[in-house]
Design an enzyme around this catalytic site. Structure first.
Site, PDB file in Angstrom:
ATOM      1  CB  CYS A  48      -0.919  -0.033   1.221  1.00 33.65           C
ATOM      2  SG  CYS A  48      -1.663   1.555   1.639  1.00 33.65           S
ATOM      3  CB  CYS A  91       0.795   1.369   4.205  1.00 32.98           C
ATOM      4  SG  CYS A  91      -0.948   0.873   4.235  1.00 32.98           S
ATOM      5  CB  CYS A 113       0.683  14.229  -0.322  1.00 35.92           C
ATOM      6  SG  CYS A 113       1.270  14.781  -1.929  1.00 35.92           S
ATOM      7  CB  CYS A 141       3.279  16.900   0.055  1.00 34.50           C
ATOM      8  SG  CYS A 141       1.654  17.206  -0.686  1.00 34.50           S
TER       9      CYS A 141
END
Length: 380
Positions: free
Chosen positions: A55, A58, A176, A179
């Site tokens: 994921c 994750c 993010c 980011c």
């Protein structure tokens, strides 16, 4: 066979310590069906992340979650920060109704079967605040110095509505990936403009301050908007440039009129005044060598006009001309050498370095003009 045995021993001796060291660095407790009830036994509150190794969200959360565990490492007898690979241990995920990753559950003290859903922000501050509110536990987090102004719902309007400030705002989400990639570059941009009083490089956690994010229809991360000084704060300019430091520096320079360079410092044109540069050209012209006093007076009068009265470097042009008329050209050579030495020494603060750089830029105007005049006498 004997050789293979020796080789195996060497490999074990080499690899096992590194594996152990890695495990020692991980403060988050990994739980399985066999160990879950032993750790989450109701004796203390627990925050448990149910994740899947594949994921992406994750993976982004992992370093933050590890920081959280390290922050409470001295209070493991009071709170448990744990994780479950719910892809490998689907029984645990199903038991607690996990349907997506990552899912975080809070088990208050005394609770083992019906935990609360954690729906807060996924940044370190949000986690710490949650644990403090729920369990009364606090911890000291040492944060690195930042030049980026952190905005919240409480201070956003005060900052962007300041008519003297040009504000660049990054709307981000803690989880993010883009980011996180931008963060160190954005920090460098903030450092470049740290000494510009009318420029603010800021960011806002759009997941924690949704009222502000909704106001500007933030739908993706990071979204960057520019609020010009005195502009309509309801209609900021969308930043659509590149994400490298130089792209942001060029954008701010263009919008604000600053003269910064990547890595800090100022452009060679910073502080120069076109009308005074023109007077310098006439001042150093051989045909005007008998009019030096007159040209100095002209520059002094110009420095007193309304246009240049507030410019601290207009009088510096005058001072240099007076010094040249009195001491000759060696003054410029000596002063340039002194300023170069001070700037390279990096012993001054940012404001002083800017001041010395601008003075050097102006002296270089005299230097370059003189180089174009081949028949100027050395004693001028």
């Amino acid at each position: 066979m004997k050789f293979l045995g020796i080789l195996a021993s060497v490999l074990v001796a080499t690899l096992v310590p590194s594996v152990a060291a890695k495990a020692a660095q991980e403060s988050v407790i990994a739980l399985t069906p066999d160990t879950f009830d032993k750790h989450v036994d109701g004796s203390k509150p627990a925050l448990v992340e149910f994740y899947a190794p594949w994921c992406g969200h994750c993976k982004n959360l992992a370093p933050v979650y590890e920081e959280l565990a390290q922050a409470f490492a001295s209070q493991t007898d009071k709170v448990l920060i744990a994780k479950v690979d719910a892809d490998a241990h689907k029984s645990l995920g199903s038991k607690f109704g996990v349907k997506g990753y990552p899912t975080l559950k809070w088990f208050p003290k005394g609770v083992t079967n019906k935990p609360e859903d954690y729906n807060g922000g996924r940044d370190l501050d949000s986690f710490v605040k949650f644990i403090k509110e729920k369990a009364g536990l606090s911890t000291n987090i040492k944060k690195p110095e930042t030049f980026v102004k952190v905005l919240t719902s409480d201070n956003f309007d005060t900052i962007v509505k300041d008519k003297k400030k040009n504000v660049l705002v990054e709307f981000y989400a803690p989880w993010c990936g883009h980011c996180k990639s931008l963060a160190p570059k954005y920090e460098e941009v903030a450092k470049v403009f740290a000494n510009e009083p009318n420029v603010v490089i800021a960011n806002l956690d759009a997941t924690a301050h949704k009222d502000i994010a909704d106001r500007y229809n933030i739908g993706g991360y990071p979204t960057i908007k520019f609020f010009p000084a005195g502009g309509d704060v309801s209609k900021p300019t969308d930043y659509k440039g590149g994400r490298e430091e130089k792209d942001f520096v060029e954008f701010i320079n263009e919008k604000v009129g600053t003269q910064r360079v990547v890595g800090g410092g100022l452009l060679a044109e910073a502080g120069r005044i076109a009308q005074f540069d023109e007077i310098v050209s006439r001042f150093l012209s051989p045909k005007n060598k008998d009019r030096l006093t007159q040209l100095i007076a002209e520059a002094a009068d110009l420095a007193k006009t309304a246009v240049y009265k507030a410019d601290k470097y207009a009088p510096f042009y005058v001072k240099v001309m007076e010094k040249i008329a009195k001491k000759g050209w060696p003054y410029v050579k000596t002063e340039l050498a002194r300023l170069e030495k001070v700037i390279k020494s990096k012993t001054t603060n940012a404001a002083q370095t800017d001041d010395f750089t601008i003075r050097r830029n102006i002296l270089q105007v005299f230097n370059k003009v003189r180089e174009t005049v081949n028949d100027v006498k050395e004693d001028l």
